[in-house]
Structures are given as structure tokens and as C-alpha cells.
Design an enzyme around this catalytic site. Structure first.
Site, PDB file in Angstrom:
ATOM      1  N   ASP A  54     -12.776  -7.641  -8.062  1.00  0.00           N
ATOM      2  CA  ASP A  54     -12.819  -7.519  -9.523  1.00  0.00           C
ATOM      3  C   ASP A  54     -11.392  -7.342 -10.044  1.00  0.00           C
ATOM      4  N   THR A  93     -10.709  -6.120 -15.747  1.00  0.00           N
ATOM      5  CA  THR A  93     -10.358  -6.405 -17.138  1.00  0.00           C
ATOM      6  C   THR A  93     -10.887  -5.226 -17.960  1.00  0.00           C
ATOM      7  N   LEU A 134     -20.390 -13.124 -10.057  1.00  0.00           N
ATOM      8  CA  LEU A 134     -20.709 -12.633 -11.403  1.00  0.00           C
ATOM      9  C   LEU A 134     -19.487 -12.523 -12.307  1.00  0.00           C
ATOM     10  N   SER A 172     -17.660 -12.196 -20.691  1.00  0.00           N
ATOM     11  CA  SER A 172     -19.097 -12.257 -20.966  1.00  0.00           C
ATOM     12  C   SER A 172     -19.494 -12.058 -22.430  1.00  0.00           C
ATOM     13  N   THR A 220     -26.271 -17.783 -17.263  1.00  0.00           N
ATOM     14  CA  THR A 220     -26.959 -17.291 -18.455  1.00  0.00           C
ATOM     15  C   THR A 220     -27.888 -18.338 -19.064  1.00  0.00           C
ATOM     16  N   ASP A 221     -28.876 -17.864 -19.805  1.00  0.00           N
ATOM     17  CA  ASP A 221     -29.767 -18.799 -20.510  1.00  0.00           C
ATOM     18  C   ASP A 221     -29.075 -19.458 -21.698  1.00  0.00           C
ATOM     19  N   GLU A 222     -27.913 -18.917 -22.088  1.00  0.00           N
ATOM     20  CA  GLU A 222     -27.230 -19.465 -23.267  1.00  0.00           C
ATOM     21  C   GLU A 222     -26.751 -20.896 -23.044  1.00  0.00           C
ATOM     22  N   TYR A 272     -18.281 -19.258 -25.144  1.00  0.00           N
ATOM     23  CA  TYR A 272     -18.788 -18.570 -23.945  1.00  0.00           C
ATOM     24  C   TYR A 272     -19.801 -19.438 -23.201  1.00  0.00           C
ATOM     25  N   LYS A 277     -19.716 -21.210 -19.441  1.00  0.00           N
ATOM     26  CA  LYS A 277     -20.706 -20.937 -18.382  1.00  0.00           C
ATOM     27  C   LYS A 277     -21.406 -22.238 -17.972  1.00  0.00           C
ATOM     28  N   ASN A 328     -30.819 -11.980 -21.957  1.00  0.00           N
ATOM     29  CA  ASN A 328     -30.028 -10.780 -22.303  1.00  0.00           C
ATOM     30  C   ASN A 328     -30.450  -9.570 -21.470  1.00  0.00           C
ATOM     31  N   ASN A 329     -29.472  -8.934 -20.835  1.00  0.00           N
ATOM     32  CA  ASN A 329     -29.742  -7.721 -20.066  1.00  0.00           C
ATOM     33  C   ASN A 329     -29.450  -6.482 -20.903  1.00  0.00           C
ATOM     34  N   TYR A 349     -25.703  -8.881 -37.763  1.00  0.00           N
ATOM     35  CA  TYR A 349     -25.156 -10.195 -38.121  1.00  0.00           C
ATOM     36  C   TYR A 349     -26.192 -11.000 -38.907  1.00  0.00           C
ATOM     37  N   ASN A 354     -33.761  -9.466 -33.694  1.00  0.00           N
ATOM     38  CA  ASN A 354     -32.766  -8.384 -33.649  1.00  0.00           C
ATOM     39  C   ASN A 354     -33.160  -7.220 -34.544  1.00  0.00           C
TER      40      ASN A 354
HETATM   41  P1  NAD Z   1     -19.204  -7.747 -17.807  1.00  0.00           P
HETATM   42  O1  NAD Z   1     -18.285  -8.279 -18.861  1.00  0.00           O
HETATM   43  O2  NAD Z   1     -19.809  -6.399 -17.981  1.00  0.00           O
HETATM   44  O3  NAD Z   1     -18.437  -7.733 -16.405  1.00  0.00           O
HETATM   45  C1  NAD Z   1     -17.631  -8.786 -15.964  1.00  0.00           C
HETATM   46  C2  NAD Z   1     -16.807  -8.297 -14.767  1.00  0.00           C
HETATM   47  O4  NAD Z   1     -16.000  -9.402 -14.299  1.00  0.00           O
HETATM   48  C3  NAD Z   1     -15.851  -7.161 -15.104  1.00  0.00           C
HETATM   49  O5  NAD Z   1     -15.925  -6.161 -14.112  1.00  0.00           O
HETATM   50  C4  NAD Z   1     -14.484  -7.821 -15.112  1.00  0.00           C
HETATM   51  O6  NAD Z   1     -13.430  -6.946 -14.748  1.00  0.00           O
HETATM   52  C5  NAD Z   1     -14.671  -8.927 -14.078  1.00  0.00           C
HETATM   53  N1  NAD Z   1     -13.740 -10.044 -14.278  1.00  0.00           N
HETATM   54  C6  NAD Z   1     -13.484 -10.702 -15.446  1.00  0.00           C
HETATM   55  N2  NAD Z   1     -12.560 -11.661 -15.229  1.00  0.00           N
HETATM   56  C7  NAD Z   1     -12.255 -11.634 -13.904  1.00  0.00           C
HETATM   57  C8  NAD Z   1     -11.392 -12.401 -13.080  1.00  0.00           C
HETATM   58  N3  NAD Z   1     -10.630 -13.379 -13.584  1.00  0.00           N
HETATM   59  N4  NAD Z   1     -11.346 -12.122 -11.757  1.00  0.00           N
HETATM   60  C9  NAD Z   1     -12.107 -11.115 -11.238  1.00  0.00           C
HETATM   61  N5  NAD Z   1     -12.923 -10.350 -11.973  1.00  0.00           N
HETATM   62  C10 NAD Z   1     -13.001 -10.607 -13.292  1.00  0.00           C
HETATM   63  O7  NAD Z   1     -20.294  -8.874 -17.619  1.00  0.00           O
HETATM   64  P2  NAD Z   1     -21.872  -8.726 -17.331  1.00  0.00           P
HETATM   65  O8  NAD Z   1     -22.562  -8.569 -18.607  1.00  0.00           O
HETATM   66  O9  NAD Z   1     -22.069  -7.757 -16.230  1.00  0.00           O
HETATM   67  O10 NAD Z   1     -22.183 -10.207 -16.798  1.00  0.00           O
HETATM   68  C11 NAD Z   1     -22.008 -10.522 -15.425  1.00  0.00           C
HETATM   69  C12 NAD Z   1     -22.364 -11.980 -15.202  1.00  0.00           C
HETATM   70  O11 NAD Z   1     -23.716 -12.207 -15.577  1.00  0.00           O
HETATM   71  C13 NAD Z   1     -21.525 -12.957 -16.027  1.00  0.00           C
HETATM   72  O12 NAD Z   1     -21.253 -14.086 -15.232  1.00  0.00           O
HETATM   73  C14 NAD Z   1     -22.416 -13.301 -17.204  1.00  0.00           C
HETATM   74  O13 NAD Z   1     -22.122 -14.592 -17.690  1.00  0.00           O
HETATM   75  C15 NAD Z   1     -23.776 -13.243 -16.550  1.00  0.00           C
HETATM   76  N6  NAD Z   1     -24.906 -12.897 -17.463  1.00  0.00           N
HETATM   77  C16 NAD Z   1     -24.819 -11.807 -18.270  1.00  0.00           C
HETATM   78  C17 NAD Z   1     -25.927 -11.449 -19.079  1.00  0.00           C
HETATM   79  C18 NAD Z   1     -25.907 -10.233 -19.963  1.00  0.00           C
HETATM   80  O14 NAD Z   1     -26.848 -10.025 -20.731  1.00  0.00           O
HETATM   81  N7  NAD Z   1     -24.898  -9.383 -19.916  1.00  0.00           N
HETATM   82  C19 NAD Z   1     -27.064 -12.249 -19.050  1.00  0.00           C
HETATM   83  C20 NAD Z   1     -27.090 -13.372 -18.213  1.00  0.00           C
HETATM   84  C21 NAD Z   1     -26.006 -13.673 -17.409  1.00  0.00           C
HETATM   85  O1  TDX Z   2     -22.755  -5.889 -33.622  1.00  0.00           O
HETATM   86  C1  TDX Z   2     -23.614  -6.752 -33.332  1.00  0.00           C
HETATM   87  N1  TDX Z   2     -24.522  -7.139 -34.283  1.00  0.00           N
HETATM   88  C2  TDX Z   2     -25.465  -8.074 -34.073  1.00  0.00           C
HETATM   89  O2  TDX Z   2     -26.258  -8.401 -34.966  1.00  0.00           O
HETATM   90  C3  TDX Z   2     -23.673  -7.380 -32.037  1.00  0.00           C
HETATM   91  C4  TDX Z   2     -22.703  -6.991 -30.957  1.00  0.00           C
HETATM   92  C5  TDX Z   2     -24.645  -8.318 -31.833  1.00  0.00           C
HETATM   93  N2  TDX Z   2     -25.503  -8.687 -32.808  1.00  0.00           N
HETATM   94  C6  TDX Z   2     -26.536  -9.713 -32.522  1.00  0.00           C
HETATM   95  C7  TDX Z   2     -25.993 -11.012 -31.951  1.00  0.00           C
HETATM   96  C8  TDX Z   2     -27.100 -11.458 -31.039  1.00  0.00           C
HETATM   97  O3  TDX Z   2     -28.051 -12.207 -31.783  1.00  0.00           O
HETATM   98  O4  TDX Z   2     -27.377  -9.175 -31.504  1.00  0.00           O
HETATM   99  C9  TDX Z   2     -27.752 -10.174 -30.547  1.00  0.00           C
HETATM  100  C10 TDX Z   2     -27.264  -9.747 -29.174  1.00  0.00           C
HETATM  101  O5  TDX Z   2     -25.851  -9.811 -29.180  1.00  0.00           O
HETATM  102  P1  TDX Z   2     -24.968  -9.472 -27.876  1.00  0.00           P
HETATM  103  O6  TDX Z   2     -25.354  -8.131 -27.358  1.00  0.00           O
HETATM  104  O7  TDX Z   2     -23.541  -9.729 -28.237  1.00  0.00           O
HETATM  105  O8  TDX Z   2     -25.520 -10.542 -26.815  1.00  0.00           O
HETATM  106  P2  TDX Z   2     -25.595 -12.140 -26.848  1.00  0.00           P
HETATM  107  O9  TDX Z   2     -24.575 -12.706 -27.741  1.00  0.00           O
HETATM  108  O10 TDX Z   2     -27.030 -12.530 -27.108  1.00  0.00           O
HETATM  109  O11 TDX Z   2     -25.179 -12.488 -25.331  1.00  0.00           O
HETATM  110  C11 TDX Z   2     -25.619 -11.644 -24.230  1.00  0.00           C
HETATM  111  O12 TDX Z   2     -26.721 -12.201 -23.552  1.00  0.00           O
HETATM  112  C12 TDX Z   2     -26.514 -13.326 -22.754  1.00  0.00           C
HETATM  113  C13 TDX Z   2     -24.496 -11.399 -23.259  1.00  0.00           C
HETATM  114  O13 TDX Z   2     -23.355 -10.870 -23.952  1.00  0.00           O
HETATM  115  C14 TDX Z   2     -24.115 -12.635 -22.489  1.00  0.00           C
HETATM  116  O14 TDX Z   2     -23.124 -12.359 -21.517  1.00  0.00           O
HETATM  117  C15 TDX Z   2     -25.343 -13.145 -21.811  1.00  0.00           C
HETATM  118  O15 TDX Z   2     -25.051 -14.343 -21.145  1.00  0.00           O
END
Ligand code: NAD
Ligand code: TDX
Length: 376
Positions: free
Chosen positions: A58, A61, A106, A110, A154-156, A179, A183, A208-209, A236, A278
Site C-alpha cells: 500500500d 495515500t 484493490l 476510489s 466496481t458496478d460503476e 473514476y 476502473k 456501494n460498500n 447532492y 439517497n
Molecule cells: P480506499 O480509497 O478506502 O482505499 C484504497 C487503498 O489503496 C488505500 O489504502 C490507498 O493508500 C491505496 N492506494 C492508492 N493508490 C495506490 C498506489 N498507487 N499504490 C499502492 N496503493 C495505493 O478504497 P476502497 O473503498 O477500500 O476500495 C478498494 C477497491 O474496491 C477499489 O479498487 C475500488 O475501486 C473497489 N470498490 C470499492 C467500492 C466501495 O464502495 N468503496 C465498491 C466496489 C468496488
Molecule cells: O456528500 C455527499 N452527498 C451526497 O449526496 C456524498 C459524499 C455523496 N452523496 C451522494 C452521491 C451518491 O449518489 O451519495 C451517493 C453515494 O456517494 P459516495 O459515498 O461518494 O459513493 P459513490 O459515488 O456511489 O461511489 C462508491 O460506490 C462505488 C465508492 O466511492 C466507489 O469507490 C465504489 O466503486
């Protein structure tokens, strides 16, 4: 296990000596393990598979936080390496010295809002970083078929859905944000390496997690923190966008299952059939927060503030997870009600974690725990 050394990569050599003395059944490289989902995956793999050597690479960042892994960092099959997935030389050293048999990738930028402000960082890490990892894996593994490159996506990538439609593994890609475009591109490269070089791969696309250790820039943890401090809740647009929410540990379980039982070359969609507008989710969150904080009903909802919509904001995501359920027997372990309660309770009980993230103090943890030995 403690390791580190970004400049000299001494950690890689020390770990190799340790590996020779203590041969593991498999050595798995997990990238992005200090992030939100990555930390749950690392924890699960380290604890469930004591005969695996788990290498967490890692870059740390803003989103990487080693405090997320405090509880397992002492375990002997866990190893941390600070480094960038774009650094091909480091990757090669890691594969060679630790005889890597599998990758769970991973690491990524993100957050959609950040990708709108700074798309190049997303191209760099998500596209170039993934390709550099693929390249090193392909060259090191050569023709081996008993290895796996698992890309967590991601599903996005599928774009925005009309009402009544669902994302299937066969849905054409239609990414709309920088983004999701980055991906989607990385997914295409993974398949291209499988098709062109015979690299055994797996891809999963998840919704979304939510859950513990999520960086408080994403909707749920941001709103919990703002409610706590009675700050505005920025919704938003009209708040009518729909997201499909999954408890992070259910995602980690699905990743474990797919990594061990998935068929190479396949894609699996992961989601909990849990769609929320939302604004509806925000109201539930507000009600729960009022109750848990002993505040007057309606006080959290009074913080809701409609703000300018996110540029290019996807309207709806909804995963059909039938393939994963049918073929690998996965199912979510919690209802959303239970998961949201656990999440709120975790954030309320771990306000120190949130405060250290918000002030930036969490970034000292690496230096304190790992830095002194090798940082020159
Ligand atoms: P996150 O932003 O919490 O964590 C990302 C991690 O990657 C961090 O620890 C960061 O330091 C590391 N990183 C970033 N750039 C790097 C680099 N160049 N080299 C090495 N490490 C690096 O992200 P997350 O929400 O845990 O998501 C993890 C993965 O799952 C991502 O690939 C994301 O696209 C995917 N994903 C996320 C969600 C979600 O809802 N969060 C949903 C579906 C898929
Ligand atoms: O301040 C906010 N207000 C708001 O209305 C934020 C941060 C978000 N939103 C809305 C935007 C989205 O419709 O809420 C929804 C969820 O937003 P995020 O938490 O930013 O997630 P999203 O953009 O859906 O993307 C997330 O799910 C898929 C993760 O960030 C991605 O990494 C993943 O791939």
C-alpha cells in the site's frame, strides 16, 4: 509482522529470508490493504489462512490507514510493504523474493468527487498501476496456470440504470465518471492480459460498500460525522439517486470465496439486493442517530442541506448477484438495518479513529510503528 523501507526496499530482502525459514502454503499479494475494503480483506485472509503469507502492498495515500489493521499486525503471516503499484521494479522484487502465487488487487483511487477534480491521479493509479501489476505478474508467472490475478472492481463501470433494470455480468460497459472510466479501463486490461497472454484472472464488480473504517468522505461515514458535530448534511441534487448498499464484511467474504472457488476467466457481480434512494437512506440514518445520541426526533434531519448536484451524477445502480449466489453459494449475512446499526455504533465508539483521520494524525502511525528502522 513489521517491515518497511520505501526507498531501499530492504523490507523485501528481510522478508525473503524469513520466508525461506518458514515456507508458506501460498504467498498472496494484496494491494490497497490499508484502505477501507482492503483492510477487511487482509484481516479475513490473515486470520482464516494462517498457512498463507499475506503481503499488503500500500502506498498509504490519504485513504491508506495502517491503524485499520492494528489488531492483526502482530500476526506472523502478515507483512506490510509501503510502496506504489506503479513502481515496476519494486513489484518485481516482491514477486521474486516472496514467490507470489496470487494477487488480490484493490489499490485504487476510489472517490468519485476526487476523480472529477483530479482525473490524472485516477489514470495513474487505476490504469497505469493496474497494468504495471499485470505486467510483472505475467512475466514472473510465465505460463503457470496454478496462479491467480484477482481484480476487485466496481458496478460503476456499467454506467447508470433505468428503473427496473439490473447490472448483470454481461451488461455492456458504459462508465460515466473519470473514476468509473479508469476502473473500466483497468477491467479491460485484466481481460486483455487473460486473452493475450493466458494470465489466469478473476474480476468482481461490487456495489456501494459501507461499514467500519470507511474514510469519512463517503456518504455514510461523512454524514455520521457531520450529525455528531451538528454540521450540514450536503445532499447532492434532489437526493433521488439510488445506490445498492452492501456490508463491507460480506464483500470481503465474497472476495475470499471467489478467490478460492471462482472459475478463472470469469466475472462475478457482488451486491446485496439493497437499493436505497439517497434521501430515504439519509432519513433512516438521521432517525437512528437522533435515537442513539438521545437527541430530539428530527434534529439530525434538520441538518439536511440540498447542494449543487455532482457533475455527471449516475442516477441508479442495482446489482443482480444471482451468478455468485447460484455458482458459489454466497449470500449477505446481515440485513441493512443490522449493518447500519453496527456501522453507526462503530463510528460512535471509535470517534478517536475519526478524529485522527480528520486531523491527519493517522498518518504518523506508519512512522511510529514502522518508519524508524529503515527510513533514512
Ligand atoms: P480506499 O480509497 O478506502 O482505499 C484504497 C487503498 O489503496 C488505500 O489504502 C490507498 O493508500 C491505496 N492506494 C492508492 N493508490 C495506490 C498506489 N498507487 N499504490 C499502492 N496503493 C495505493 O478504497 P476502497 O473503498 O477500500 O476500495 C478498494 C477497491 O474496491 C477499489 O479498487 C475500488 O475501486 C473497489 N470498490 C470499492 C467500492 C466501495 O464502495 N468503496 C465498491 C466496489 C468496488
Ligand atoms: O456528500 C455527499 N452527498 C451526497 O449526496 C456524498 C459524499 C455523496 N452523496 C451522494 C452521491 C451518491 O449518489 O451519495 C451517493 C453515494 O456517494 P459516495 O459515498 O461518494 O459513493 P459513490 O459515488 O456511489 O461511489 C462508491 O460506490 C462505488 C465508492 O466511492 C466507489 O469507490 C465504489 O466503486
Amino acid at each position: 509482522m513489521i517491515i518497511v523501507g520505501y526507498l531501499l526496499h530492504i523490507d523485501v530482502y528481510l522478508l525473503a529470508i524469513k520466508d525461506m525459514m518458514n515456507k508458506m502454503e501460498k504467498n498472496i499479494l494484496i494491494t490497497g490493504g490499508a484502505g477501507f475494503i482492503g483492510s477487511h480483506v487482509v484481516r479475513r485472509m490473515v486470520k482464516s489462512y494462517p498457512t498463507y503469507g499475506i503481503y499488503n502492498l500500500d502506498k498509504l495515500t490519504y485513504a491508506g490507514n495502517l491503524e485499520n489493521l492494528k489488531d492483526i499486525e502482530h500476526l506472523s503471516n502478515y507483512h506490510f510493504i509501503k510502496g506504489d503499484i506503479c513502481d515496476g521494479e519494486l513489484l518485481q522484487q516482491i514477486f521474486e523474493r516472496h514467490q507470489i502465487d496470487g494477487v488480490i488487487h484493490l489499490a485504487a483511487e476510489s472517490h468519485v468527487d476526487r476523480s472529477i477534480l483530479n482525473p490524472m491521479e485516477f489514470v495513474r493509479t487505476n490504469v497505469i498501476g493496474t497494468v504495471s501489476l499485470l505486467n510483472v505478474a505475467k512475466n514472473y508467472w510465465k505460463e503457470r496456470q496454478d496462479v491467480l490475478f484477482y481484480h476487485v472492481s466496481t458496478d460503476e463501470v456499467y454506467g447508470s440504470l433505468a428503473e427496473g433494470a439490473y447490472f448483470y455480468e454481461t451488461t455492456p460497459y458504459d462508465p460515466q465518471s473519470p473514476y468509473s472510466a479508469s476502473k473500466a479501463s483497468s477491467d479491460h486490461f485484466v481481460r486483455a492480459y487473460g486473452n493475450t497472454y493466458g494470465l489466469p484472472y478473476l474480476i468482481s464488480n461490487c456495489s456501494n460498500n459501507y461499514g467500519p473504517y470507511q474514510f469519512p468522505e463517503k456518504l455514510i461515514p461523512l454524514f455520521i460525522a457531520n450529525i455528531l458535530h451538528e454540521k450540514p448534511l450536503p445532499v447532492y441534487g434532489k437526493g433521488e439517486n439510488i445506490r445498492d448498499w452492501l456490508w463491507v464484511e460480506d464483500h470481503a467474504e465474497a472476495i475470499d470465496l471467489i478467490f478460492h472457488k471462482g472459475k478463472a476467466g470469469e466475472t462475478y457481480n457482488i451486491g446485496g439486493r439493497n437499493e436505497w434512494r439517497n434521501i430515504d437512506l439519509i432519513h433512516v440514518l438521521c432517525e437512528k442517530m437522533d435515537h442513539k445520541l438521545g437527541r430530539k426526533p428530527g434534529s439530525s434531519a434538520a441538518l439536511i442541506t440540498y447542494v449543487k448536484d455532482r457533475a455527471g451524477h449516475d442516477m441508479r445502480y442495482a446489482i443482480d448477484p444471482s451468478k455468485l449466489q447460484r455458482e458459489l453459494g454466497w449470500k449477505p449475512s446481515l440485513t441493512f438495518e443490522e449493518g447500519l446499526d453496527l456501522t453507526i455504533d462503530w463510528y460512535l465508539a471509535n470517534q478517536d479513529w475519526v478524529k485522527r483521520v480528520q486531523t491527519g494524525a493517522y498518518r504518523d502511525y506508519y512512522q511510529l510503528q514502522y518508519g524508524e528502522r529503515f527510513n533514512s
